[in-house]
Write a protein that holds these residues in place. Structure first.
Motif, PDB file in Angstrom:
ATOM      1  N   ILE A 237      33.250  -1.906  41.679  1.00  0.00           N
ATOM      2  CA  ILE A 237      32.039  -1.150  41.420  1.00  0.00           C
ATOM      3  C   ILE A 237      31.067  -2.136  40.558  1.00  0.00           C
ATOM      4  N   GLU A 238      31.304  -2.704  39.584  1.00  0.00           N
ATOM      5  CA  GLU A 238      30.573  -3.602  38.856  1.00  0.00           C
ATOM      6  C   GLU A 238      30.174  -4.814  39.867  1.00  0.00           C
ATOM      7  N   GLU A 239      30.493  -5.106  40.816  1.00  0.00           N
ATOM      8  CA  GLU A 239      30.425  -6.075  41.938  1.00  0.00           C
ATOM      9  C   GLU A 239      29.490  -5.518  43.038  1.00  0.00           C
ATOM     10  N   GLY A 240      28.910  -4.284  42.907  1.00  0.00           N
ATOM     11  CA  GLY A 240      27.981  -3.705  44.008  1.00  0.00           C
ATOM     12  C   GLY A 240      28.831  -2.638  44.929  1.00  0.00           C
ATOM     13  N   LEU A 241      30.145  -2.376  44.999  1.00  0.00           N
ATOM     14  CA  LEU A 241      30.633  -1.326  45.650  1.00  0.00           C
ATOM     15  C   LEU A 241      30.724  -0.142  45.032  1.00  0.00           C
ATOM     16  N   ALA A 242      29.705   0.833  45.246  1.00  0.00           N
ATOM     17  CA  ALA A 242      29.377   2.019  44.420  1.00  0.00           C
ATOM     18  C   ALA A 242      30.453   2.825  44.831  1.00  0.00           C
ATOM     19  N   GLY A 243      31.073   3.491  44.005  1.00  0.00           N
ATOM     20  CA  GLY A 243      32.377   4.437  44.210  1.00  0.00           C
ATOM     21  C   GLY A 243      33.596   4.082  44.686  1.00  0.00           C
ATOM     22  N   PHE A 244      33.781   2.832  44.834  1.00  0.00           N
ATOM     23  CA  PHE A 244      34.918   2.163  44.971  1.00  0.00           C
ATOM     24  C   PHE A 244      36.027   2.371  43.845  1.00  0.00           C
ATOM     25  N   SER A 245      36.825   3.126  44.507  1.00  0.00           N
ATOM     26  CA  SER A 245      38.207   3.257  43.492  1.00  0.00           C
ATOM     27  C   SER A 245      39.304   3.806  44.355  1.00  0.00           C
ATOM     28  N   VAL A 246      40.439   2.780  43.980  1.00  0.00           N
ATOM     29  CA  VAL A 246      41.733   2.794  44.766  1.00  0.00           C
ATOM     30  C   VAL A 246      42.515   2.497  43.730  1.00  0.00           C
ATOM     31  N   SER A 247      43.665   3.244  43.509  1.00  0.00           N
ATOM     32  CA  SER A 247      44.790   3.036  42.945  1.00  0.00           C
ATOM     33  C   SER A 247      46.167   3.388  43.739  1.00  0.00           C
ATOM     34  N   SER A 248      47.384   2.957  43.562  1.00  0.00           N
ATOM     35  CA  SER A 248      48.618   3.555  44.240  1.00  0.00           C
ATOM     36  C   SER A 248      49.052   4.631  43.080  1.00  0.00           C
ATOM     37  N   MET A 249      49.077   5.571  43.569  1.00  0.00           N
ATOM     38  CA  MET A 249      49.309   6.987  42.653  1.00  0.00           C
ATOM     39  C   MET A 249      50.697   7.396  42.823  1.00  0.00           C
ATOM     40  N   PHE A 250      51.370   7.878  41.661  1.00  0.00           N
ATOM     41  CA  PHE A 250      52.895   8.433  41.745  1.00  0.00           C
ATOM     42  C   PHE A 250      52.691   9.659  40.988  1.00  0.00           C
ATOM     43  N   GLY A 251      53.613  10.758  41.280  1.00  0.00           N
ATOM     44  CA  GLY A 251      53.644  12.070  40.741  1.00  0.00           C
ATOM     45  C   GLY A 251      54.991  12.812  41.213  1.00  0.00           C
ATOM     46  N   VAL A 252      55.165  13.794  40.396  1.00  0.00           N
ATOM     47  CA  VAL A 252      56.311  14.396  40.560  1.00  0.00           C
ATOM     48  C   VAL A 252      56.060  15.903  41.382  1.00  0.00           C
ATOM     49  N   LEU A 253      56.702  16.285  42.091  1.00  0.00           N
ATOM     50  CA  LEU A 253      56.673  17.507  43.116  1.00  0.00           C
ATOM     51  C   LEU A 253      58.126  18.352  43.303  1.00  0.00           C
ATOM     52  N   ALA A 254      57.807  19.580  43.683  1.00  0.00           N
ATOM     53  CA  ALA A 254      58.983  20.395  43.839  1.00  0.00           C
ATOM     54  C   ALA A 254      58.930  20.922  45.075  1.00  0.00           C
ATOM     55  N   PRO A 255      59.970  21.559  45.664  1.00  0.00           N
ATOM     56  CA  PRO A 255      59.452  22.330  46.984  1.00  0.00           C
ATOM     57  C   PRO A 255      58.645  23.421  46.669  1.00  0.00           C
ATOM     58  N   ALA A 256      57.810  23.550  47.913  1.00  0.00           N
ATOM     59  CA  ALA A 256      56.936  24.657  47.782  1.00  0.00           C
ATOM     60  C   ALA A 256      57.860  26.107  47.506  1.00  0.00           C
ATOM     61  N   ASN A 257      57.113  27.145  46.825  1.00  0.00           N
ATOM     62  CA  ASN A 257      57.448  28.447  46.337  1.00  0.00           C
ATOM     63  C   ASN A 257      58.732  28.271  45.118  1.00  0.00           C
ATOM     64  N   THR A 258      58.745  26.941  44.689  1.00  0.00           N
ATOM     65  CA  THR A 258      59.373  26.949  43.162  1.00  0.00           C
ATOM     66  C   THR A 258      58.848  27.802  42.377  1.00  0.00           C
ATOM     67  N   PRO A 259      59.709  29.001  41.496  1.00  0.00           N
ATOM     68  CA  PRO A 259      58.869  29.671  40.613  1.00  0.00           C
ATOM     69  C   PRO A 259      57.999  29.049  39.719  1.00  0.00           C
ATOM     70  N   LYS A 260      56.608  29.707  39.248  1.00  0.00           N
ATOM     71  CA  LYS A 260      55.745  29.340  38.430  1.00  0.00           C
ATOM     72  C   LYS A 260      56.394  28.504  37.133  1.00  0.00           C
ATOM     73  N   PRO A 261      57.318  29.621  36.492  1.00  0.00           N
ATOM     74  CA  PRO A 261      57.810  29.405  35.209  1.00  0.00           C
ATOM     75  C   PRO A 261      58.349  28.097  35.255  1.00  0.00           C
ATOM     76  N   ILE A 262      59.122  27.815  36.280  1.00  0.00           N
ATOM     77  CA  ILE A 262      59.907  26.429  36.315  1.00  0.00           C
ATOM     78  C   ILE A 262      58.613  25.289  36.210  1.00  0.00           C
ATOM     79  N   VAL A 263      57.930  25.299  37.324  1.00  0.00           N
ATOM     80  CA  VAL A 263      56.892  24.285  37.527  1.00  0.00           C
ATOM     81  C   VAL A 263      56.240  23.995  36.004  1.00  0.00           C
ATOM     82  N   ASP A 264      55.704  25.365  35.295  1.00  0.00           N
ATOM     83  CA  ASP A 264      55.020  24.965  34.164  1.00  0.00           C
ATOM     84  C   ASP A 264      55.853  24.440  33.095  1.00  0.00           C
ATOM     85  N   ARG A 265      57.043  24.771  33.097  1.00  0.00           N
ATOM     86  CA  ARG A 265      58.259  24.243  32.130  1.00  0.00           C
ATOM     87  C   ARG A 265      58.273  22.809  32.377  1.00  0.00           C
TER      88      ARG A 265
END
Length: 321
Positions: A237-265
């Motif tokens: 962005i400093e070099e003139g590429l407005a809005g250019f933002s890329v990172s390799s992202m990591f996260g933890v997921l559960a199967p869909a329909n996992t109960p909300k109290p468990i997801v929140d915990r």
């Protein structure tokens, strides 16, 4: 009769609530959809150790590599939604595959998972062989425009975040640069250092030692702000590429329909873990910056990643070959 039905419903709900309140009462499996030793595996093991201590149950890392991470991810998508099978996801890679392999993918990243939290991000950096007459990204763009098709860029694979970042750069800067795909970052970096290819967008951990040794020249990082690992290197962005933002992202997921109290915990425990100084340091040693988000923020980030890379793939007519 209605009274009996109401009582039965109340008892069922109470039993369900009690079961969730007791969570977890057995070991949890954290599926890493890649072989041992890579960034996703290392980040997953840091998370698993700390999460196990916080929950009072062992969190076992289960490496299920293959098909670019798709085999392990599909297994979690089809698992029982009870909080005992989780995915340590390479979310940028999974988001790319959502478009690149949509006809053969065994899961839908948005529909088949319950997001828990982002865990970390790995920044990327523009690097060139020292023979390239560009001291910064602006000069690289000018050089590329003066010689369309002359510059070559390496990538670790057709659907890799590094390749996608380079394609986004081409589209944003309006340059013609030739893609040279490799089977992994190691061979790509070897040829870049040897001068067989001239430039690359690579993860900072993979490129850092070559930069420090003077074998590659760093032009810009792909994050919105400068990073502690390469404090003197400006952002795209400093070099003139407005809005250019890329990172390799990591996260933890559960199967869909996992109960909300468990997801929140799980979210609450992981957010606390990711704020610990020792965890931040462990991840930083692997080139990852610790981060945490709410389940809703995680879902929105996945949506943004899928949308961004779908446009890059379609505009550049990228295929997984």
């Amino acid at each position: 009769m209605l009274g009996l039905l109401g009582l039965a419903t109340s008892l069922t709900l109470a039993a369900s609530g009690a079961a969730q309140a007791a969570y977890p009462d057995k070991p949890i499996k954290l599926v890493v959809p890649y072989p041992p030793g890579g960034a996703t595996d290392i980040i997953g093991r840091v998370v698993a150790q700390k999460l196990g201590g916080a929950l009072g149950q062992q969190v076992v890392v289960d490496n299920r590599g293959g098909a670019g991470g798709n085999i392990g991810a599909a297994a979690v998508a089809k698992a029982e939604p009870d909080g005992y099978t989780l995915l340590m996801g390479a979310l940028t890679s999974h988001s790319i595959m959502q478009t690149l392999e949509r006809k053969s993918l065994g899961y839908n990243l948005e529909k088949d998972f319950a997001p828990i939290t982002m865990v970390g991000s790995v920044p990327l950096v523009f690097v060139v062989h020292p023979s390239v007459p560009a001291r910064n990204l602006k000069e690289l763009i000018a050089f590329a425009k003066s010689k369309p098709g002359f510059l070559t860029y390496a990538s670790s694979g057709a659907g890799a975040p590094q390749r996608m970042a380079a394609e986004l750069f081409k589209r944003t800067a309006g340059v013609d640069v030739m893609h040279v795909p490799y089977k992994g970052s190691g061979p790509a970096m070897n040829d870049l250092v040897g001068g067989q290819v001239l430039t690359m967008v690579e993860t900072v951990p993979a490129a850092q030692s070559f930069i420090k040794a003077g074998k590659l020249r760093a032009l810009a990082v792909t994050t919105p702000q400068r990073i502690s690992m390469l404090p003197d290197v400006p952002t795209a962005i400093e070099e003139g590429l407005a809005g250019f933002s890329v990172s390799s992202m990591f996260g933890v997921l559960a199967p869909a329909n996992t109960p909300k109290p468990i997801v929140d915990r799980l979210n609450a425990e992981l957010v606390k873990i990711l704020q610990l100084p020792e965890v931040k340091e462990q991840l930083l040693q692997q080139g990852a910056y610790a981060m945490s988000t709410s389940p809703e923020q995680t879902r929105e980030r996945i949506k943004q990643e899928i949308s961004m890379w779908a446009k890059v793939i379609e505009d550049a007519k990228i295929t997984n070959d």
